[in-house]
Design a protein around this motif. Structure first.
Motif, PDB file in Angstrom:
ATOM      1  N   LEU A 403       0.831  -1.209   0.000  1.00  0.00           N
ATOM      2  CA  LEU A 403       0.000   0.000   0.000  1.00  0.00           C
ATOM      3  C   LEU A 403       0.864   1.258   0.000  1.00  0.00           C
ATOM      4  N   PHE A 404       2.001   1.163   0.694  1.00  0.00           N
ATOM      5  CA  PHE A 404       2.879   2.328   0.740  1.00  0.00           C
ATOM      6  C   PHE A 404       3.424   2.686  -0.630  1.00  0.00           C
ATOM      7  N   LEU A 405       3.806   1.646  -1.411  1.00  0.00           N
ATOM      8  CA  LEU A 405       4.328   1.918  -2.754  1.00  0.00           C
ATOM      9  C   LEU A 405       3.269   2.579  -3.627  1.00  0.00           C
ATOM     10  N   LEU A 406       2.023   2.078  -3.520  1.00  0.00           N
ATOM     11  CA  LEU A 406       0.938   2.703  -4.283  1.00  0.00           C
ATOM     12  C   LEU A 406       0.702   4.142  -3.821  1.00  0.00           C
ATOM     13  N   TRP A 407       0.735   4.313  -2.500  1.00  0.00           N
ATOM     14  CA  TRP A 407       0.521   5.663  -1.957  1.00  0.00           C
ATOM     15  C   TRP A 407       1.640   6.621  -2.365  1.00  0.00           C
ATOM     16  N   GLN A 411       1.327  10.108  -4.093  1.00  0.00           N
ATOM     17  CA  GLN A 411       1.886  11.304  -3.478  1.00  0.00           C
ATOM     18  C   GLN A 411       2.764  12.075  -4.450  1.00  0.00           C
ATOM     19  N   PHE A 412       3.546  11.320  -5.237  1.00  0.00           N
ATOM     20  CA  PHE A 412       4.417  11.970  -6.209  1.00  0.00           C
ATOM     21  C   PHE A 412       3.598  12.780  -7.199  1.00  0.00           C
ATOM     22  N   SER A 413       2.470  12.187  -7.657  1.00  0.00           N
ATOM     23  CA  SER A 413       1.601  12.911  -8.598  1.00  0.00           C
ATOM     24  C   SER A 413       1.020  14.154  -7.939  1.00  0.00           C
ATOM     25  N   GLN A 414       0.583  14.011  -6.693  1.00  0.00           N
ATOM     26  CA  GLN A 414       0.005  15.153  -5.994  1.00  0.00           C
ATOM     27  C   GLN A 414       1.045  16.246  -5.765  1.00  0.00           C
ATOM     28  N   GLN A 415       2.282  15.841  -5.422  1.00  0.00           N
ATOM     29  CA  GLN A 415       3.335  16.833  -5.213  1.00  0.00           C
ATOM     30  C   GLN A 415       3.666  17.561  -6.508  1.00  0.00           C
ATOM     31  N   LEU A 416       3.652  16.795  -7.610  1.00  0.00           N
ATOM     32  CA  LEU A 416       3.924  17.416  -8.898  1.00  0.00           C
ATOM     33  C   LEU A 416       2.840  18.442  -9.233  1.00  0.00           C
ATOM     34  N   GLU A 417       1.563  18.050  -8.984  1.00  0.00           N
ATOM     35  CA  GLU A 417       0.459  18.981  -9.232  1.00  0.00           C
ATOM     36  C   GLU A 417       0.561  20.205  -8.323  1.00  0.00           C
ATOM     37  N   LEU A 418       0.946  19.963  -7.065  1.00  0.00           N
ATOM     38  CA  LEU A 418       1.080  21.068  -6.121  1.00  0.00           C
ATOM     39  C   LEU A 418       2.200  22.011  -6.540  1.00  0.00           C
ATOM     40  N   GLN A 419       3.311  21.442  -7.013  1.00  0.00           N
ATOM     41  CA  GLN A 419       4.427  22.271  -7.448  1.00  0.00           C
ATOM     42  C   GLN A 419       4.030  23.143  -8.634  1.00  0.00           C
ATOM     43  N   VAL A 420       3.263  22.546  -9.563  1.00  0.00           N
ATOM     44  CA  VAL A 420       2.789  23.317 -10.719  1.00  0.00           C
ATOM     45  C   VAL A 420       1.881  24.454 -10.245  1.00  0.00           C
ATOM     46  N   GLU A 421       1.001  24.130  -9.289  1.00  0.00           N
ATOM     47  CA  GLU A 421       0.072  25.144  -8.772  1.00  0.00           C
ATOM     48  C   GLU A 421       0.831  26.272  -8.073  1.00  0.00           C
ATOM     49  N   LEU A 422       1.860  25.901  -7.272  1.00  0.00           N
ATOM     50  CA  LEU A 422       2.645  26.922  -6.582  1.00  0.00           C
ATOM     51  C   LEU A 422       3.388  27.814  -7.561  1.00  0.00           C
ATOM     52  N   GLN A 423       3.953  27.204  -8.611  1.00  0.00           N
ATOM     53  CA  GLN A 423       4.659  28.004  -9.609  1.00  0.00           C
ATOM     54  C   GLN A 423       3.700  28.939 -10.334  1.00  0.00           C
ATOM     55  N   THR A 424       2.470  28.443 -10.578  1.00  0.00           N
ATOM     56  CA  THR A 424       1.458  29.298 -11.218  1.00  0.00           C
ATOM     57  C   THR A 424       1.118  30.486 -10.317  1.00  0.00           C
TER      58      THR A 424
END
Length: 661
Positions: A403-407, A411-424
């Motif tokens: 479950l941790f590997l799936l999570w 998380q990586f996808s969410q962090q990537l989306e968050l980073q894009v949002e922060l840069q925006t």
């Protein structure tokens, strides 16, 4: 002489009958405990049994409703009654109970009252250092309670007066009067006038000043139907007339006090007035009147020892001065008895105070130990639960890994989306700053082509006129006027360029330095020194309150406070200008308040005053460049602070600077 003091530490001084009528009108449950406490307070001056009874009812109501604030105030009132009855141990215990409850819920009103009452006990016992410490703690909790604040300042002034430090007494009394006058609250003014009158009446050279203050207090007490304060004020007025050899006036006032107390069932006030009247007759050798007055005072065991001592001293004096030495000797034996009893009582009270303080300290220590043991027991339970959870976790370790590997992938996808949002968001913020810079550049261009050129045009014009009239330069009024205009324009140009440079440096980041711990008291001392000529020129007062330390840069704080104080001084037409710089200590985020009693700022212009070169008044009315508040705004931004403007009650402006915690 009997020196009467009247505590006025309450926001509700309605007569008892009015309060009882509200109680019988079936108030809402949440209001009943508050009302019972108010009735207890109203009785506390002259009917101790009734005061204690209603305080007990308030305690029961607070317990039933789980209202800690009501319970704490009931304990304070019970402690006050115990103190009036001479039961010092019970008074301290009840007040300490109230203090612990108030600390638990951070109840500022009850905390101020509890610390103040404990300080009064310390002051009576002669422990000035402990009393002063507790008075200042009480003061810390009266930031939003002007009446309580003035009352505590008066008590500190009395403490210093009793200690012989007249300079400190005058300092705190002046602060109490200043805050009372700013508040415009009649009850606050009543407390200030009464206390200052008591201190001044001790100096025979200031009897007229004391009489004026007591007359002001008398008018307020009558307007608000405060019988107790009215009676005690009249007695002090009679004492002043007696000391000033105005015997007939003193006698008339005391006779009125006795009648007033008899009409309103206030025997204690009548007792003090009769004692004063008897002493007045003895001072003027009116022995027949003196005896007729003193013989009707009953000596009761319920009377305080000090009161019985005063009566026997007056009777002993009467017998001695009329040649009745046998009776004088008998009364003198009573005087010595009561003096010894009073001395023993005071010593016992001091011993009781120390014992109760030790008992309270031991109890607090025991509570701390119990709390530690409870915490350790709870930690043991927590550790057992953790062990059980660890066992379960071992059993599901393989599943958890999957479950941790799936999570982790999610998380990586969410962090990537968050980073894009922060840069925006960062890009949008940069665009906003660029747009703001463009707007400021446009305004700066406008100023450069108009305001910055205006002084130069004046200089050129008047220089041309001087050239045309060069034959008249010597001792010619026009020439002197032209030179004056040239100098004024040059100074205006110099000031404008300085302020523009200061603003540009803040905008350009020239003042960006590492944040340090700044002592605001040192900053205010520098501001006071810099603005001393302007303060003296306008007969203005600059006060600082509760200043401690803040994170920032000393230069930034100096410019902010200097500009705001200078603003409050410049736009001020009050006959006694006053600026207060106060640090609010009980707020979530650090906050500085700069308060003045100036001309104020209309609501529609408050959002505009921080703009560059914006002026509400022409230069013919008030000098300036229109950059002072803009610089304050920019410096506050650099410190991560926000500024709000509000109106001060009674006229003036409040600048509130809130810093990020």
């Amino acid at each position: 002489m009997i020196l009467i003091t009247v505590p006025v530490f309450s926001q509700y001084d309605a007569p008892v009958d009015s309060l009882k009528s509200l109680l019988h009108a079936d108030p809402p449950p949440l209001k009943r405990g508050v009302l019972l406490n108010d009735i207890s307070y109203a009785y506390s001056v002259y009917q101790f049994d009734s005061a204690y009874h209603y305080a007990q009812l308030a305690e029961k109501e607070g317990i039933a409703r789980k209202d800690t604030s009501v319970i704490a105030r009931a304990y304070i009132l019970q402690g006050s009654v115990a103190s009036a009855r001479g039961d010092l141990a019970e008074s301290i215990r009840k007040t300490e109970q109230a203090l612990n409850l108030a600390l638990r819920i951070n109840d500022s009103t009850n905390l101020a009252n509890a610390y103040n009452n404990l300080a009064l006990v310390d002051m009576d016992a002669g422990d000035a250092q402990q009393a002063l410490s507790r008075f200042h703690k009480s003061l810390d909790y009266t930031t939003d309670d002007t009446l309580g604040r003035v009352y505590t300042l008066n008590n500190i002034a009395l403490l210093y007066y009793n200690s012989g430090d007249e300079a400190a007494c005058e300092k705190y009394m002046a602060q109490a009067i200043a805050e009372a006058q700013v508040s415009d609250d009649p009850l606050v003014l009543l407390e200030a006038y009464f206390t200052e009158g008591m201190i001044k009446m001790e100096d025979t050279t200031q009897l007229d000043s004391a009489l004026l203050l007591f007359n002001k207090a008398l008018n307020i007490s009558r307007e608000y139907k405060d019988l107790t304060t009215e009676v005690h004020t009249l007695i002090n007025i009679a004492i002043i007339h007696r000391d000033a050899k105005r015997t007939e006036l003193s006698e008339n006032v005391l006779q009125k006090v006795i009648s007033l107390c008899e009409e309103n069932n206030y025997p204690l006030g009548a007792y003090y007035a009769i004692l004063e009247l008897g002493e007045l007759y003895l001072d003027n050798k009116l022995y027949t009147k003196a005896w007729a007055t003193l013989q009707h005072i009953p000596v009761q065991n319920s009377m305080a020892l000090g009161d019985q001592l005063l009566l026997h001293e007056l009777r002993s004096r009467y017998y001695r001065e009329t040649g009745q030495y046998q009776q004088a000797l008998s009364e003198q034996d009573s005087v010595l008895f009561y003096k010894d009893s009073l001395s023993s009582t005071l010593k016992q009270q001091e011993l009781t105070r120390l014992e109760v303080n030790y008992e309270v300290a031991q109890k607090n220590r025991a509570n701390e130990i119990l709390a530690l043991e409870k915490e350790q027991a709870e930690q043991k339970v927590v550790n057992q639960r953790r062990l059980a959870l660890l066992t379960v976790l071992v059993l599901v370790l393989l599943l958890s890994t999957t479950l941790f590997l799936l999570w982790q992938r999610r998380q990586f996808s969410q962090q990537l989306e968050l980073q894009v949002e922060l840069q925006t968001q960062e890009l949008q913020r940069a665009n906003q700053e660029l747009e703001q810079s463009n707007q400021e550049l446009e305004r700066f261009t406008y100023i450069a082509s108009h305001d910055l050129k205006e002084p130069l045009r004046n200089i050129i014009s008047f220089t041309t006129l001087l050239e045309r009239k060069k034959a008249l330069w010597v001792d010619h009024q026009d020439a002197r006027d032209f030179f004056s205009h040239i100098k004024r324009s040059a100074r205006q140009m110099h000031t404008l360029i300085q302020d523009v440079l200061a603003y540009a440096q803040v905008r350009g980041g020239h003042n960006k330095t590492a944040l340090t711990r700044v002592d605001l008291n040192e900053i205010m001392a520098q501001v006071q020194e810099a603005l001393q000529p302007q303060l003296e020129a306008k007969n203005a007062k600059l006060y600082s309150e509760n200043l401690t330390f803040m994170e920032g840069t000393p230069h930034h704080f100096y410019i902010i406070l200097k500009n705001l104080v200078e603003n409050g001084l410049k736009y001020n037409e009050h006959k006694s200008p006053m600026i207060i710089v106060r640090q609010a200590l009980k707020t979530e985020n650090p906050r500085l308040l700069v308060i003045d009693n100036g001309i104020g700022i209309p609501d529609e212009f408050k959002p505009k005053v921080f703009e560059m070169f914006y002026r509400l008044h022409g230069r013919s009315q008030y000098e300036g460049t229109g950059l002072g508040l803009a610089i304050v705004q920019r410096l506050a931004d650099s410190l991560g602070a926000s500024i709000e403007i509000s109106d001060r009650p009674g006229g003036g402006t409040i600048f509130s600077i809130e810093f990020a915690n």
